[in-house]
Write a protein that holds these residues in place. Structure first.
Motif, short mmCIF file in Angstrom:
data_model
loop_
_atom_site.label_atom_id
_atom_site.label_comp_id
_atom_site.label_asym_id
_atom_site.label_seq_id
_atom_site.Cartn_x
_atom_site.Cartn_y
_atom_site.Cartn_z
N ALA A 129 25.27 18.97 -5.98
CA ALA A 129 24.47 19.10 -6.93
C ALA A 129 24.23 17.99 -7.82
O ALA A 129 24.81 17.92 -8.74
CB ALA A 129 24.40 20.34 -7.91
N PRO A 130 23.41 16.76 -7.25
CA PRO A 130 23.64 15.39 -8.15
C PRO A 130 23.28 15.59 -9.72
O PRO A 130 22.16 16.39 -10.01
CB PRO A 130 22.55 14.65 -7.54
N GLY A 131 24.10 15.01 -10.35
CA GLY A 131 23.91 15.04 -11.82
C GLY A 131 24.91 16.00 -12.46
O GLY A 131 24.98 15.93 -13.81
N ASN A 132 25.46 16.85 -11.68
CA ASN A 132 26.41 17.86 -12.46
C ASN A 132 28.07 17.21 -12.23
O ASN A 132 28.44 17.03 -10.99
CB ASN A 132 26.47 19.09 -11.59
#
Lengths: 366, 366, 366, 366
Positions: free
Chosen positions: D248-251
């Motif tokens: 989950a990009p950004g996590n």
């Protein structure tokens, strides 16, 4: 360690910080000037009885004489008790790690400075907030021009624990000495204002040329400032403000720094120190995380765990101790460590604010 | 409406705001001093040709003479063009709703004040941020003593759109007049500083007794201030700062207000205006939402939709227009509306800051 | 307008939304089925007596017959009362703007769909959250591949107003019909779950292929779901969850959307809708603001005021009405407007969730 | 310590955590199964050569035989290498502190459980997130009924570091073993899902009765799950979801917990762990800070520094080690420490999710 016996606060913080990276062992101490309390405190901390002193002068002498003498001493006493031990250990050739501000009076500060000058030992001031990875990252970004020419600096450090005059309660030892003009030398200004001042100087590399301060003592019967509003003028033409307060309900340790240049701005708050925003003009603001994506090598150098796993106050403090170990062992140059100059600069800040405010709020230049 | 023709900005905002609560219809206008542009702009807005004027004096005369003449005029011209129309409509007995700041010069401001004095018509200044429900809620809370005695006020309004000297681009009409000393009278100070000043006065009910300002023009070739640092001293002994800037990268419309008293503190930011924190000393900080739980009747009075469904800038502005309708129709007392006194106070603020800064940063009292 | 008389809630919201951009005038209405209440409500809203109807069928007939008949009707009645008026106006050739969800039962939904099919008039469903500029911006970004292939969608809409069984209080009209199975057709699922479902479909353009739902009625005596946990499988292989709840204390209107692809992720929350984060893999997360820096043309198209001046719920809703005006006048293609297909899709979602949950939580495919 | 030699990751974290409160000294280790690497790693850590082992069985024997033998061993090897050393040390009567999840397979887990049963030594699993002060505070609040009856639990742990198939790069040792089915036993589910599962169980005290999981391996060629969506049903009738993802990009380390009861809700996020919101129904949401105002004794017990000075991941981890010291020395009851039961519960969670998903997403009961 000098100071930091039973009932003290900041001594315990220094001890944890020094342990985190496994670079220091606490082996000797003059933890209290009361012999019995010194002895018991040393016992608590597993210090051998023959290295548990009740007099810092004796400790300096004895440790300097031992073959396995200490590499450095931590001075964690109230402000007016920095000069005595600092000078004693410096004269004994022992490296000194000293809590901030440098001293309670300009005279004490000058005496320490003279002793540093005369000694081959190192002197390091624990302006611990400079150990936060993102503050070092910010310094690097500014140094390499990411923000362009700096125009504006908004610094603040707000607390609320002195909103009421808790120092009169009798049992609040921290409040008592920190609001005692002789022991502290200044109120919010010295306790937290110098941290904000040091941090903005560290991050921007800019020199304050003149300032104007409006100090207040809101607490009933309080003898030191508990709120300081300061206007700042920097050598390069930048402008700024510094607000230090201990009477702002809802603020725990609200140290915040905002810096704006011709090309970008950054904003950071100590209470969530793993995050900083970087706003390049004309582009979306970026959320920069400690050790996170896109930092280059910068932010990763002074960090122990992966991004998203927060490091806090103690880890930042630990970095100061680790840098100090490297400096003393010659495995690092200590370039980022606060020195006697930082300490003198902080004392100038306190004194200039006090003179400005006493004059009704006038500009004071260096 | 006077001003607000094709290519204008704030006129459209006033029109939407006036429509939201269905209390106003736009039926006449002198939308531009250029007759052709006035005609076309009126056409755009479905204004009948016989009520599309190109001269505000003619409009004042004609509308005053009509049986179905306008109930009020909105003046949305640049600052130096407020006095002329305001006086004309006041003399014609027509209520005036005027954009802020009151005028470009103190002389213009005094002329308007005299006209208000001489007229039976109402004069309302659109300091629209006072229409935000939580700002009205904050005012109520302070009035009833929730914060105790106010000690500290930190106000700021930061933008970044003038970081570069965009006014020289030729095609940026908004930047051009707002940085023209004759049309604007002041830079960041008048454009946004007066909003912050008005808002803190509105919310706290406190009067600034003295101030000291450090103004800068960072933009190359800029003739008005684009950054203002101001220290404030209030009549009750409170202290504060006001920072207005148009050169702080990363700030869009960063109007923020923080107020601390002996019993509690509040913090609010215009960019997410449906949320405010309230920190009673010694208790957890509370997140107060617009119309949300635990407010009592306060926050719900000036709101249209349930909590959690955000209202914004236009709705706050609309509340000013709705209050104005109520005042004019006698169905409300307009107690919360900004008046000519707010306008004169704002002009004092601008002038005092300019005098203080020109003197090198000295205290200026009322 | 059909519905929206005294005591109603959403009708007033539609009226404000339709006014904001000055594209609609309310000139006729069947505001209540109670003749006296219909008359008084019309009076409140300045509707001429001859266009104040108490029967929607009569209104459809009469307005279709007038030369100055209405351009469109807004249907703002409870769910079970959508089909009747929608069909009547569609048959009369009058454009319909209808509140969501499409209907209370699949049968009603099909009847509306058939009427849309048979009519030349337009049918628009007010899934208003698709009007938020940043949701349209997100849709554009996904369409042009900024996120890569979509893998994960986390949607939720959480409220707390039904934590206690307030519908039994007698005087809570909103709670009463929304928890009445016959009037509402579903609980949280229909009231807010369909909004989340519609929004994720709108933004990603992906089709749900199968779902599995676990519905609960936590409120004592409650006859409809007040909490829904739904697993989603999308045609392209993406996975997701949708959570709708009206029993989650501390949530006002917590509609949140998080979308992750192979190249980037975005996160958005309705309660502060002017801000969205965009996280390109391996780069710092960006704070994207409505109309702010770096968006390209996208986010600016559906916005009225500069970035940093928040627009809210009503402005997003207004954009639906404005798009509807453009579609009807032929000045826009209405490509972003929710249609009868969105309505049928929402009805499938409700029915599939109910079937899945009644079977104990089994997968249901299209 | 077993494992944690040069190039390892979590071993260093355990070492710092164990040092912070000065309750442990590292004196022996089998840091690698490679003798040379074991020797060099021990040297790095100042472990005496005679206590630097290359075989954990030998270490267990030798240390059990020494009078100054270790008080406990830390096992920080990959999951499939937990059972061997754990059993060896338990059999030797030495207390075991073991990294999570308990094992790579149910069989290994059962073998450890049997050894715990048969031994007088303690077994502690380092579910370190339970050491965060506010998670212990939340547990206390729920226990004493501040939230009423719990209805909903939303847990999630999202990362992005496996968005691309970095395990195929060859040089990413962490990614390699964590995506190897034999070494890890599961992917996101075991690595981070068990943390979320353990934390929600710890905080609420509720037992999951049944679950349904939809697992995915999005990464090209990946052999373990990298995303897990899980529905939860609790014994008391509560419902929940658990989402674990490494794509989950950004996590970074987005471990979040939201819990809602009949009377209140709480929300917390690991990335800023010094803050939690508490929302009593019908009152403003409160911002609860670590050690801050209004907590009662709860939050202060497991904290080292004043509120507003953030503690982070390492301090929470340290609390586990300090509790373990107290348990072993008999100066504490270890009531909050994760035990073998926590470990078995986590293994049930992993297995049940895998069975549910393999069956196409069916409910699996205990």
């Amino acid at each position: 360690m000098v100071g930091g016996g039973r009932g003290a606060f900041i001594g315990a913080v220094h001890r944890i910080a020094s342990r985190i990276d496994d670079r220091w062992h606490l082996v000797a101490g003059a933890l209290s000037s009361d012999p019995e309390r010194a002895r018991l405190s040393a016992e608590d901390l597993n210090i051998a009885p023959d290295r548990a002193y009740s007099d810092f002068r004796e400790m300096a002498r004895a440790e300097a004489a031992r073959e396995d003498g200490i590499d450095a001493v931590s001075i964690v006493t109230p402000n007016h008790m920095h000069a005595g031990p600092a000078i004693a250990f410096l004269e004994a050739g022992i490296n000194v790690i000293c809590d901030k501000p440098l001293a309670a009076t300009p005279e004490q500060a000058q005496q320490i400075a003279a002793a540093v000058q005369a000694s081959k030992a190192r002197f390091i001031l624990t302006h611990n907030y400079t150990g936060y990875p993102l503050m070092r990252q910010a310094r690097e970004m500014i140094e390499r021009g990411d923000l362009g020419e700096i125009r504006l600096i908004q610094a603040e450090y707000a607390q609320d624990w002195l909103t009421e005059s808790v120092e009169t309660a009798g049992d609040n030892k921290q409040a008592a000495w920190r609001t005692n003009p002789e022991m502290a030398g200044a109120g919010a200004l010295g306790d937290i204002g110098t941290h904000a001042f040091n941090l903005l100087s560290f991050v921007t590399g800019l020199k304050v040329e003149a300032l104007l301060a409006d100090l207040q003592s809101f607490g009933a019967g309080r003898q030191v400032d508990d709120n300081a509003h300061v206007l700042l003028r920097f050598a390069n033409g930048a402008r700024g403000t510094l607000w230090a307060s201990q009477v702002a309900p809802g603020n725990e340790n609200g140290l915040r720094l905002r810096i704006y240049g011709t090309k970008a701005g950054i904003e950071w708050s100590q209470e969530n120190p793993n995050v900083m925003t970087f706003a390049p003009l004309g582009q979306p603001k970026q959320i920069v995380t400690r050790g996170g994506a896109g930092l280059g090598t910068g932010g990763n150098r002074w960090t122990r765990i992966p991004p998203g796993h927060p490091e806090g106050y103690l880890e930042g403090f630990a970095t100061i101790y680790t840098d100090a170990a490297d400096l003393i062992l010659g495995t690092g140059d200590g370039a980022l460590l606060p020195t006697i100059e930082s300490g003198l600069d902080g004392m100038w800040f306190i004194g200039a604010c006090q003179r400005s405010s006493q004059a009704g709020g006038e500009w004071v230049s260096r």
